[in-house]
Motif scaffolding. Structure first.
Motif, short mmCIF file in Angstrom:
data_model
loop_
_atom_site.label_atom_id
_atom_site.label_comp_id
_atom_site.label_asym_id
_atom_site.label_seq_id
_atom_site.Cartn_x
_atom_site.Cartn_y
_atom_site.Cartn_z
N MET A 127 15.14 11.60 88.78
CA MET A 127 14.73 12.89 89.33
C MET A 127 15.14 13.00 90.80
SD MET A 127 11.34 14.81 87.95
CE MET A 127 10.21 13.61 88.41
N LEU A 128 14.97 11.90 91.51
CA LEU A 128 15.37 11.85 92.91
C LEU A 128 16.86 12.12 93.02
CD1 LEU A 128 14.56 11.16 95.84
CD2 LEU A 128 15.13 8.80 95.34
N ASP A 129 17.59 11.52 92.10
CA ASP A 129 19.03 11.69 92.13
C ASP A 129 19.42 13.14 91.89
OD1 ASP A 129 21.69 10.64 92.29
OD2 ASP A 129 21.84 11.10 90.16
N THR A 130 18.71 13.80 91.00
CA THR A 130 18.99 15.21 90.74
C THR A 130 18.79 16.03 92.01
OG1 THR A 130 18.07 14.80 88.58
CG2 THR A 130 18.49 17.08 89.15
N ALA A 131 17.71 15.75 92.71
CA ALA A 131 17.41 16.48 93.94
C ALA A 131 18.50 16.25 94.98
CB ALA A 131 16.05 16.04 94.48
N LEU A 132 18.93 15.01 95.12
CA LEU A 132 19.95 14.69 96.11
C LEU A 132 21.30 15.29 95.73
CD1 LEU A 132 19.02 11.02 96.95
CD2 LEU A 132 19.12 12.91 98.57
N SER A 133 21.56 15.26 94.45
CA SER A 133 22.81 15.85 93.97
C SER A 133 22.82 17.34 94.26
CB SER A 133 22.93 15.58 92.48
OG SER A 133 23.93 16.38 91.93
N TRP A 134 21.68 17.96 94.09
CA TRP A 134 21.55 19.39 94.35
C TRP A 134 21.76 19.67 95.84
CZ3 TRP A 134 18.30 22.36 97.37
CH2 TRP A 134 18.37 23.74 97.12
N LYS A 135 21.17 18.82 96.65
CA LYS A 135 21.29 18.98 98.10
C LYS A 135 22.74 18.83 98.54
CE LYS A 135 19.23 17.37 102.34
NZ LYS A 135 19.28 16.09 103.01
N HIS A 136 23.40 17.88 97.92
CA HIS A 136 24.81 17.65 98.21
C HIS A 136 25.63 18.89 97.92
CE1 HIS A 136 28.58 15.43 98.42
NE2 HIS A 136 28.89 15.88 97.22
N ARG A 137 25.38 19.51 96.78
CA ARG A 137 26.12 20.72 96.41
C ARG A 137 25.75 21.88 97.33
NH1 ARG A 137 29.59 20.14 92.64
NH2 ARG A 137 30.19 22.29 92.79
N ALA A 138 24.49 21.95 97.71
CA ALA A 138 24.04 23.02 98.60
C ALA A 138 24.75 22.92 99.94
CB ALA A 138 22.53 22.94 98.80
N THR A 139 24.89 21.69 100.44
CA THR A 139 25.61 21.48 101.70
C THR A 139 27.05 21.93 101.55
OG1 THR A 139 24.25 19.52 102.02
CG2 THR A 139 26.15 19.76 103.48
N TYR A 140 27.62 21.61 100.40
CA TYR A 140 29.00 22.00 100.14
C TYR A 140 29.15 23.52 100.15
CZ TYR A 140 33.23 23.03 97.55
OH TYR A 140 34.43 23.55 97.16
N TYR A 141 28.20 24.22 99.55
CA TYR A 141 28.30 25.67 99.51
C TYR A 141 28.10 26.28 100.90
CZ TYR A 141 28.87 25.67 94.50
OH TYR A 141 29.39 25.47 93.25
N THR A 142 27.20 25.70 101.68
CA THR A 142 27.02 26.16 103.05
C THR A 142 28.33 26.00 103.81
OG1 THR A 142 24.80 25.26 102.92
CG2 THR A 142 25.55 25.94 105.09
N CYS A 143 28.94 24.84 103.62
CA CYS A 143 30.20 24.55 104.28
C CYS A 143 31.28 25.55 103.86
CB CYS A 143 30.61 23.12 103.95
SG CYS A 143 32.21 22.65 104.62
N ARG A 144 31.33 25.82 102.58
CA ARG A 144 32.33 26.74 102.05
C ARG A 144 32.18 28.14 102.64
NH1 ARG A 144 35.78 26.20 97.82
NH2 ARG A 144 36.58 28.20 97.21
N TYR A 160 29.93 12.59 94.79
CA TYR A 160 28.57 12.39 95.25
C TYR A 160 28.13 10.94 95.08
CZ TYR A 160 23.56 12.32 94.32
OH TYR A 160 22.26 11.99 94.27
N SER A 161 28.94 10.14 94.44
CA SER A 161 28.56 8.78 94.06
C SER A 161 28.10 7.89 95.23
CB SER A 161 29.73 8.11 93.35
OG SER A 161 30.86 8.19 94.18
N SER A 162 28.76 8.02 96.39
CA SER A 162 28.40 7.14 97.51
C SER A 162 26.95 7.36 97.92
CB SER A 162 29.33 7.40 98.69
OG SER A 162 29.22 8.73 99.10
N LEU A 163 26.54 8.61 97.90
CA LEU A 163 25.17 8.94 98.25
C LEU A 163 24.20 8.28 97.27
CD1 LEU A 163 24.73 12.69 99.21
CD2 LEU A 163 23.08 10.92 99.70
N PHE A 164 24.57 8.34 96.03
CA PHE A 164 23.74 7.77 94.97
C PHE A 164 23.54 6.26 95.18
CE2 PHE A 164 21.74 7.38 91.00
CZ PHE A 164 22.26 6.28 90.35
N SER A 165 24.61 5.56 95.44
CA SER A 165 24.50 4.11 95.57
C SER A 165 23.66 3.73 96.80
CB SER A 165 25.88 3.47 95.65
OG SER A 165 26.63 4.09 96.66
N LYS A 166 23.76 4.57 97.85
CA LYS A 166 23.00 4.31 99.06
C LYS A 166 21.50 4.40 98.76
CE LYS A 166 25.27 6.34 102.47
NZ LYS A 166 25.43 7.54 103.30
#
Ligand code: ZN
Ligand code: ZN
Length: 151
Positions: free
Chosen positions: A1-18, A140-146
């Motif tokens: 579940m934590l991973d899902t949240a982080l993955s979502w955050k990662h994509r959100a950052t990407y969209y902000t950047c875009r 997103y994998s690097s974030l996950f392993s961290k």
């Protein structure tokens, strides 16, 4: 579940950047000498009446707090426009677009995981109109392993 949240955050950052890259594109296409963006924070300077602004003779405008921060970091260039007098490209070949290069570095500072050093090098030479087409969401994998090792 934590991973899902982080993955979502990662994509959100990407969209902000875009969105930010798109905004930069539009500003650069409208006029390079009279940007509606502060090149330091890459935020609009037009709709923030409360924030003080500084405009140089060249036409480049900055937020007062942004220009002050820049001068603190670059005491040798106090009084001159960072875009025109600041960071020059390491490659001294063809004359490049200073505003575009400067903003690219600002984007890298804001989104270091998305606009990487490699992006800067390859984007510097191409037209800002192409940036969006080459922008990709990094893995997103690097974030996950961290996160995984922390637990
Ligand atoms: Zn600013
Ligand atoms: Zn300037």
């Amino acid at each position: 579940m934590l991973d899902t949240a982080l993955s979502w955050k990662h994509r959100a950052t990407y969209y902000t950047c875009r969105q930010k890259v798109q905004q930069v594109q539009e500003a650069l296409m409208k006029g390079k000498d009279d940007l509606s963006l502060c090149p330091y924070c890459v935020e609009c300077t037009q709709y923030t009446q409360a924030q003080k602004k500084v405009k140089f003779i060249c036409g480049h405008g900055y937020h007062l707090h942004c220009i002050n921060r820049w001068f603190q970091d670059h005491p040798n260039s106090v009084g001159s426009c960072p875009v025109c007098e600041g960071e020059k490209s390491s490659r001294g070949d063809a004359p490049r677009d200073e505003a575009q290069t400067f903003i690219l570095h600002s984007l890298h500072r804001r989104f270091p995981t998305i606009i990487t050093q490699e992006c800067i090098e390859s984007w510097e030479g191409c037209n800002a109109e192409l940036w969006l087409t080459v922008l990709k969401c990094p893995r997103y994998s690097s974030l996950f392993s961290k996160v995984f090792t922390r637990e």
